[in-house]
Design an enzyme around this catalytic site. Sequence first.
Site, mmCIF file in Angstrom:
data_model
loop_
_atom_site.group_PDB
_atom_site.id
_atom_site.type_symbol
_atom_site.label_atom_id
_atom_site.label_comp_id
_atom_site.label_asym_id
_atom_site.label_seq_id
_atom_site.Cartn_x
_atom_site.Cartn_y
_atom_site.Cartn_z
ATOM 1 N N LYS A 30 -7.802 3.378 9.012
ATOM 2 C CA LYS A 30 -6.628 3.920 8.300
ATOM 3 C C LYS A 30 -6.520 3.208 6.948
ATOM 4 C CE LYS A 30 -2.484 3.220 7.587
ATOM 5 N NZ LYS A 30 -2.260 3.518 6.145
ATOM 6 N N GLU A 56 -6.084 -10.706 8.338
ATOM 7 C CA GLU A 56 -6.292 -11.396 7.063
ATOM 8 C C GLU A 56 -5.042 -11.119 6.236
ATOM 9 O OE1 GLU A 56 -6.723 -12.232 3.624
ATOM 10 O OE2 GLU A 56 -8.438 -10.873 3.329
ATOM 11 N N CYS A 62 -5.278 -11.424 -2.240
ATOM 12 C CA CYS A 62 -4.644 -12.274 -1.219
ATOM 13 C C CYS A 62 -4.958 -13.748 -1.450
ATOM 14 C CB CYS A 62 -5.050 -11.836 0.173
ATOM 15 S SG CYS A 62 -6.824 -11.704 0.352
ATOM 16 N N GLU A 113 4.621 -15.463 -1.814
ATOM 17 C CA GLU A 113 3.587 -14.640 -2.435
ATOM 18 C C GLU A 113 4.208 -13.495 -3.238
ATOM 19 O OE1 GLU A 113 1.097 -12.290 0.232
ATOM 20 O OE2 GLU A 113 -0.631 -12.783 -1.038
HETATM 21 P P1 ADP Z 1 1.976 -3.583 1.291
HETATM 22 O O1 ADP Z 1 3.411 -3.791 1.633
HETATM 23 O O2 ADP Z 1 1.504 -4.427 0.176
HETATM 24 O O3 ADP Z 1 1.557 -2.146 1.139
HETATM 25 P P2 ADP Z 1 1.201 -3.720 4.041
HETATM 26 O O4 ADP Z 1 0.784 -4.902 4.814
HETATM 27 O O5 ADP Z 1 2.476 -3.069 4.448
HETATM 28 O O6 ADP Z 1 1.179 -4.155 2.533
HETATM 29 O O7 ADP Z 1 0.058 -2.615 4.072
HETATM 30 C C1 ADP Z 1 -1.279 -2.830 4.446
HETATM 31 C C2 ADP Z 1 -1.715 -1.736 5.393
HETATM 32 O O8 ADP Z 1 -0.870 -1.776 6.537
HETATM 33 C C3 ADP Z 1 -1.599 -0.310 4.848
HETATM 34 O O9 ADP Z 1 -2.697 0.456 5.284
HETATM 35 C C4 ADP Z 1 -0.315 0.185 5.465
HETATM 36 O O10 ADP Z 1 -0.287 1.590 5.606
HETATM 37 C C5 ADP Z 1 -0.376 -0.473 6.821
HETATM 38 N N1 ADP Z 1 0.938 -0.610 7.502
HETATM 39 C C6 ADP Z 1 2.156 -0.798 6.950
HETATM 40 N N2 ADP Z 1 3.112 -0.871 7.902
HETATM 41 C C7 ADP Z 1 2.485 -0.748 9.098
HETATM 42 C C8 ADP Z 1 2.916 -0.759 10.463
HETATM 43 N N3 ADP Z 1 4.201 -0.899 10.797
HETATM 44 N N4 ADP Z 1 1.982 -0.628 11.423
HETATM 45 C C9 ADP Z 1 0.677 -0.490 11.115
HETATM 46 N N5 ADP Z 1 0.201 -0.457 9.848
HETATM 47 C C10 ADP Z 1 1.093 -0.585 8.848
#
Ligand code: ADP
Length: 494
Positions: A177, A252, A286, A384
């Site tokens: 994803k 990570e 990161c 961060e």
């Molecule tokens: P940012 O806030 O910088 O976008 P995230 O950690 O939320 O960073 O996003 C990294 C990845 O995690 C993306 O692919 C996002 O779609 C996914 N993501 C965000 N929220 C969730 C969740 N609740 N469960 C699973 N994946 C998630």
Amino acid sequence: MKDQMFIHGDYVGSASGAMFDVVDPSNREVFHRVPRGNGEDIDRAVKAARKAFDDGPWPHMSGSERGAVLRRMGDLIAERRDELARLEVRDNGKPLPEALWDIDDTAGVFHFYADLAERLDNNAEEDIPLGAEGFTSKAVKEPVGVAGAIIPWNFPLLMASWKVAPALAAGCSMVLKPSELTPITALELGDIARKSGLPSGVLNIVTGFGPEAGRALAEHPGVDKLAFTGSVPTGSRIMATAARYIKTVSLELGGKSPLVVFADTPIDEAVAWIMFGIFWNQGEVCSATSRVLIEEAIYEPLMARLVEEARKIEIGHGLEDGVLHGPLVSQSQHEKVLACIEPGKSEARLVTGGGVPKGLEAGCYVEPTIFADMDESAWIWREEIFGPVVCVKPFRTEDEAVRMANDSRFGLGAAVMSADLDRAERVAGAFRAGIVWINCSQPTFTKAPWGGYKQSGVGRELGEWGLNNYLETKQITTFDRSRPWGWYLKNTNG
Ligand code: ADP
């Protein structure tokens, strides 16, 4: 550009028919739409991956056969280098030379794991010398099953490769994803996989939002292992979700990595690595060294040079010649970074930057920003930001520098610069971080382990460590029937 998801070897629409916008951060204009996958789509993708794993042939093929597919994937990525890099610029905003590095690295990751897949033919089994009469034992490495990979937007295709290449090398099938902010290049992987001879269902790619598609993937009972790169709060949620089905996780996560500069470092060298350490990829890294500690004796002159050089950084569209600094990835990230800078002004001195560059208001641009004179307790020093913002502080002694560097809930990267290699090694040894650089900051190599201490993550990616994330270890112990079997039961049960 693909406008469908990739499930069981075919490009398909989402079950609901819903789509979402893909936005160019240099002008905030929608340039594409992709399917908004939800739980139903994830279920379809996981079932395809499950079937590909349970019915084979992928997990049972030899390592060399899998390696050949991975090598072709790497070759096809290399052949499309320029096109993929330009897509990355459009989707993410980064300057073209950096996007080209990403694509070269991505091809390199596939080639590296092609080699490791081949090597599995000879090293997937290891004899265990038990020293127990009549018994022989071996440890066998096997693919962990169906992997779910959730990736971020800062290095879109490269972050996909860090998970896809080792998972496929191990013999796993998977569902990927990509981030909703940068789904374009990951979708191309479907085509690349198909042309490389990857069996249908082994790699599935579902686009969609984190709380919908991402969450559904993390929750799906058909997924054996979750691999995630992203923010700490999302990582924590994914780990909690994984706990329900005891899925293995590798995470990570973020950082607030220190760079300690001793006074014997030539100023030009220090300036170059400090700038690269925080401003490449617009600071959306990161491992960015976003806390810089400078030994008092060179603090003033080094700071003056830093300010001068930060102001010279060419900001603009990633495809323009000479541009070193593109827009941030999205409107939301732009707002988030500016919202971190604003309160920072009341707890620190804004030395340079801090705003939107003149003439570039249409895009998500932020000036390279330097803060100084904050307390160690300041939010801006501790948290961060994930943008082009660096905090600088002086230090007096080596002990003080190490203490300040380690005083963080994160532990991803850490760097030290000094002409005295013994001292640099000593400080490197004292850092509580997973990736330590001496006399540089950020260079990343596919063969070396990558990951964090403390709240920066769980597990290691890249190198052999990356492959091990996708392997289970099975013990097979054999008793020699020609020996009197009764003695063992008698002896152990008294
Ligand atoms: P940012 O806030 O910088 O976008 P995230 O950690 O939320 O960073 O996003 C990294 C990845 O995690 C993306 O692919 C996002 O779609 C996914 N993501 C965000 N929220 C969730 C969740 N609740 N469960 C699973 N994946 C998630």
